[in-house]
Scaffold this motif. Structure first.
Motif, PDB file in Angstrom:
ATOM      1  N   ASN A 159       0.853  -1.179   0.000  1.00 21.30           N
ATOM      2  CA  ASN A 159       0.000   0.000   0.000  1.00 21.30           C
ATOM      3  C   ASN A 159       0.892   1.233   0.000  1.00 21.30           C
ATOM      4  N   SER A 160       0.353   2.328  -0.480  1.00 24.73           N
ATOM      5  CA  SER A 160       1.173   3.530  -0.678  1.00 24.73           C
ATOM      6  C   SER A 160       1.676   4.106   0.637  1.00 24.73           C
ATOM      7  N   THR A 219       4.712   2.003   1.668  1.00 24.39           N
ATOM      8  CA  THR A 219       5.803   2.127   0.703  1.00 24.39           C
ATOM      9  C   THR A 219       6.477   3.491   0.788  1.00 24.39           C
ATOM     10  N   ILE A 220       5.680   4.539   0.808  1.00 23.57           N
ATOM     11  CA  ILE A 220       6.240   5.892   0.782  1.00 23.57           C
ATOM     12  C   ILE A 220       6.983   6.209   2.069  1.00 23.57           C
ATOM     13  N   LYS A 243       5.305  13.202   0.686  1.00 26.21           N
ATOM     14  CA  LYS A 243       4.244  12.264   0.302  1.00 26.21           C
ATOM     15  C   LYS A 243       3.838  12.490  -1.153  1.00 26.21           C
ATOM     16  N   ASN A 252       4.060   9.652  -4.032  1.00 25.00           N
ATOM     17  CA  ASN A 252       2.934   9.278  -4.900  1.00 25.00           C
ATOM     18  C   ASN A 252       3.272   9.481  -6.371  1.00 25.00           C
ATOM     19  N   LEU A 262       5.324   6.479  -7.415  1.00 17.80           N
ATOM     20  CA  LEU A 262       4.490   5.295  -7.619  1.00 17.80           C
ATOM     21  C   LEU A 262       3.759   5.367  -8.953  1.00 17.80           C
ATOM     22  N   ASP A 280      -6.440   2.597  -7.147  1.00 19.78           N
ATOM     23  CA  ASP A 280      -6.278   3.952  -6.631  1.00 19.78           C
ATOM     24  C   ASP A 280      -7.561   4.359  -5.908  1.00 19.78           C
ATOM     25  N   ALA A 330      -5.224   6.893  -1.193  1.00 16.80           N
ATOM     26  CA  ALA A 330      -4.135   5.915  -1.113  1.00 16.80           C
ATOM     27  C   ALA A 330      -4.320   4.913  -2.243  1.00 16.80           C
ATOM     28  N   CYS A 331      -3.328   4.043  -2.424  1.00 21.43           N
ATOM     29  CA  CYS A 331      -3.439   3.023  -3.467  1.00 21.43           C
ATOM     30  C   CYS A 331      -2.816   1.718  -2.989  1.00 21.43           C
TER      31      CYS A 331
END
Length: 847
Positions: free
Chosen positions: A438-439, A442-443, A462, A466, A469, A483, A487-488
């Motif tokens: 998930n974003s 990951t971020i 952030k 994004n 990604l 998406d 978030a994604c």
């Protein structure tokens, strides 16, 4: 291979050296001039790193030179981060008022004189080491290249294809043909794009379409050119003219001027309905595309340009009429392709044992035709069962590869990544195949490791994450990408995961039953098996360690904390630990601490609150945790906080100090009765999730003016009116999720404040919800609406047809709703028929 990340590391390090925090600290410590000299030396080395990356495979001495640089960079980065740690500690001290002395003791600040001498010595050592490696730069005959705009030599393609070689693409072919025959697009130059991962068969599909009889009959003039990196407008025009039939190919049109080429092409295309295939397009420069398009005259009505590319960005930039994302082959078709290349025709029936192994090999190819061909071809005429098992049990990258095989094909996409994305992509290698990313996770990981570039004015890290990604997705590295707006979620194709392992090996290591030796150059480790723990010594410079599930090795943890003092990321999930060593507070570089689902953990030492660099602290699922560590307000860099605790009073005063806190999650905090009492405002908080907090009665949303996402579930005592009879004026939600709330009888009025911002609404298991308010149909930006297991809900608002931006509607487990809005036959179906994706699931309808 991780040396290929050096260029990006050098770039980011030079940026760090130029920061105001480093400048102030270095001036105060008397090392400013030394750092300037280090910056100049790094710039001198950086100038040849791109060329060194290309040549390192043929030169062992060059590889070792790059490894030396990598080690020096890592040590230098630790020193710079040291400056930032000291600055953050001073910030906590200076903002603590009357508690100044207490906080000084809490922080255990080092002796300034000793610290200055220590730092000066370390910087001098770094400077000398860099000078030594810089002195031998010219020894390797490297060319200077300051920017990462690399060009990779690619194959030239042609339009011929043997139909018998193409399996499983008939349906894809028909869809592309239909798009080419669709004349509803009124643009002068209508573009259709086939987009997909390297090795997916985009060029092959384009060939099949190009040679299809209906296409041949419909387009009297057909031209095919391979573009690759050569997006020089003049060269492209030469290729197009040269590919047109009935041209004088003896004429040297390469010497024509741009105007002459344009006129010649106009003569060729005049009045003709043409199909132009641009195969393998990589150019993302819109200016070049617009210039090229302006030189292509419009042909007869229905003329088309068919593009193949690995990048959605390319397709969008070209203003495509539509993009067709090419997916992998089915299991059945995959097996057929493999058999075609692995056996002589009809021979497979003679080797049932090999066929069983072959089925396993097919699975590792993930539906990629080129991978199936590569592995099938490698086994052609081989009947030794051990050779087949070798292919089955090895990572594909360890197998012999030819120029046109899967490794060069997919690695080409990696080679084209800018340096900043290569570092981020390497992080994926720390997780096993089929991991659902998930974003948020990951971020924050990228940020903790310093992989995100400094944002432009108005952007946050952030936003940069994004953007990265989306760029990786556009280059077909990510799949199953969903998406949600806020978030994604996504996965990696198995072969892309293998690629991540391949390009990041040594520095990033996923330790499993196949690889249990830790490289001396390792900076990032992930353990998948408990029994691998403690087998080999840990490198001192370790930046990341992800513990395996079930670990309970106190000696190892103590050794880790004392030995690996430069850790940025520490993840200990689902362990057997009941407590953590207080020495964890010495990991002053730590930015990411994940202790999720440690169900035996009873306490977290207060020393954790010394970690001023910490941006993520995850204590969710720690169901026996008595209370949060004392002094949590000192974590002034904290952006994400995930909590499970047995304490009854929330530390509101401490949380109010976390001025950068963006995400707050409370799960299974059964004793908490209230939140945010006495807090005036939480200005940075954007995401608030509250689940299974069974005693919670109120949440004053008005103190969170910038809240974008609110999720509430299984909180039976929570008063959903939140004490607000009317809308909350400042509330601007983008997502609202309400789940397992039997007390929800009607929608809260405060939500009306978000009618112009809400994009996603999820309602699940609200047994007594009877209707939705009519003002819901005024939410003009609503994109997704999901309603599940709400049996008493009888209808949607009458004005639901006004929600023209609604793209996704799911109704499940709501009998009356499902009947009324059943696809095409329900009495209210016309009200929702404009929505792109409608999913209606009801037991009655399924029967």
């Amino acid at each position: 291979m991780a040396e290929s990340l050096l260029f990006g590391l050098a770039e980011s390090f030079i940026v760090k050296l130029a920061s105001s925090a480093v400048k102030q600290a270095s001036l105060a410590l008397g090392v400013y001039q030394d750092l300037q000299e280090i910056r100049d030396t790094i710039s001198f080395i950086k100038a040849v790193l791109l060329d060194a990356e290309k040549k390192q495979h043929q030169n062992q001495e060059l590889r070792e030179w790059m490894r030396q640089i990598k080690r020096i960079f890592s040590k230098a980065e630790d020193i710079i981060d040291d400056f930032e740690c000291e600055a953050l500690q001073k910030q906590v001290v200076n903002t603590s008022g009357s508690r100044r002395k207490k906080v000084r003791r809490f922080l255990s600040s080092s002796n300034p004189i000793v610290y200055r001498l220590k730092i000066a010595h370390r910087i001098q050592h770094i400077k000398e080491s860099l000078n030594k490696v810089a002195e031998i730069r010219d020894k390797f005959g490297l060319h200077i290249k300051e920017s990462d705009d690399r060009v990779v030599q690619r194959r030239e393609t042609h339009s011929h294809v043997n139909d018998s070689d193409v399996i499983g693409r008939e349906q894809d072919k028909q869809k592309i043909v239909e798009l080419l025959f669709d004349d509803s697009d009124d643009k002068n130059l209508s573009v259709v794009a086939i987009v997909g991962l390297g090795g997916m068969g985009k060029t092959t599909l384009a060939k099949v379409v190009f040679n299809d009889k209906s296409v041949v009959d419909s387009f009297p003039l057909k031209m095919w050119i391979c573009v690759s990196d050569d997006f020089d407008v003049k060269n492209l025009l030469v290729k197009i003219i040269g590919s047109a039939p009935d041209q004088n190919h003896q004429e040297n049109i390469k010497n024509f001027s741009l105007e002459q080429l344009k006129n010649r092409l106009r003569d060729i295309l005049a009045g003709q309905k043409f199909l132009l295939v641009l195969d393998d397009v990589w150019n993302e420069d819109r200016v070049k595309w617009e210039e090229f398009r302006g030189l292509i005259p419009a042909g007869a009505q229905g003329s088309k340009v068919l593009v193949t590319s690995r990048s959605d960005t390319v397709a969008n930039m070209m203003g495509t009429y539509t993009s067709y994302n090419l997916q992998g082959l089915s299991k059945e078709d995959s097996l057929s392709v493999f058999v075609k290349w692995a056996f002589k025709e009809g021979e497979e029936s003679k080797h049932p044992e090999l066929m069983e192994i072959g089925k396993d090999i097919v699975l590792k190819c993930g539906g990629l035709p080129l991978a199936l061909r590569t592995l099938g071809s490698s086994l052609f005429l081989k009947v030794d069962i051990q050779e087949w098992k070798f292919v089955r049990d090895n990572e594909i990258w360890n197998l012999p590869q030819k120029d046109e095989d899967i490794l060069p094909a997919i690695k080409l996409s990696y080679d084209q990544l800018p340096s900043y994305l290569k570092q981020c992509f390497a992080c994926f290698s720390l997780f096993e195949k089929d991991f659902h990313f998930n974003s948020f996770h990951t971020i924050v990981l990228w940020e903790a490791l310093g992989f995100l570039q400094s944002p432009n004015k108005g952007d946050t890290l952030k936003d940069i994450g994004n953007k990265f990604l989306k760029e990786l997705r556009s280059r077909s590295f990510l799949q199953d990408f969903i998406d949600y707006g806020y978030a994604c979620k996504f996965k990696l194709h198995d072969l892309v995961h293998d690629l991540a392992l391949y390009v990041s090996r040594d520095e990033f290591q996923l330790l499993n039953s196949h690889s249990d030796n830790i490289s001396e150059n390792a900076l990032h480790l992930s353990f998948t098996k408990n029994y691998l723990f403690g087998k080999t010594p840990l490198p001192r410079g370790l930046r990341t360690i992800l513990f395996p599930v079930g670990v309970n090795n106190e000696a190892f943890l103590n050794t880790l904390v004392s030995r690996c003092t430069c850790l940025r990321v520490l993840q200990i999930n689902n362990s057997g630990y009941e407590s953590l060593p207080s020495s964890i507070g010495k990991l002053k570089h730590l930015r990411y601490l994940n202790l999720e689902d440690n169900e035996k953990l009873k306490s977290v030492p207060d020393s954790v609150c010394k970690l001023q660099n910490l941006i993520n602290l995850d204590l969710s699922g720690c169901i026996k945790l008595q209370e949060l560590p004392n002094g949590i307000g000192n974590l002034i860099s904290l952006q994400q906080l995930h909590i499970t605790t047995l304490q009854s009073k929330f530390p509101d005063n401490e949380i109010a100090k976390l001025t950068f806190l963006e995400i707050l999650t409370l799960v299974d905090c059964d004793n908490l009765e209230s939140l945010f009492e006495g807090i005036e405002e939480l200005p940075s908080l954007k995401f608030l999730d509250i689940y299974s907090c069974k005693s919670l009665r109120s949440v004053p949303l008005h103190v969170i003016p910038n809240l974008e996402s609110l999720s509430i579930g299984n909180c039976y005592r929570l008063n959903l009116s939140m004490g607000h009879d009317n809308q909350i004026a400042k509330l601007r939600l983008k997502l609202l999720a309400l789940e397992s709330l039997p007390q929800l009888l009607a929608f809260p009025e405060w939500l009306q404040g978000s009618v112009n911002t809400l994009q996603s609404l999820v309602i699940v298991d609200c047994d007594h919800l009877k209707d939705l308010p009519e003002w819901l149909s005024t939410m003009i930006y609503l994109k997704t609406l999901s309603i599940q297991d709400c049996p008493t809900l009888l209808s949607l608002p009458d004005g639901v047809h006004h929600l023209r931006n609604l793209e996704y509607l799911k109704i499940k487990g709501c009998p009356e709703l499902c009947r009324r809005y059943e696809t095409k036959v329900g009495q209210d179906w016309p009200k929702i028929s404009h929505i792109k994706q409608v999913i209606i699931e009801s037991p009655e309808l399924e029967d």
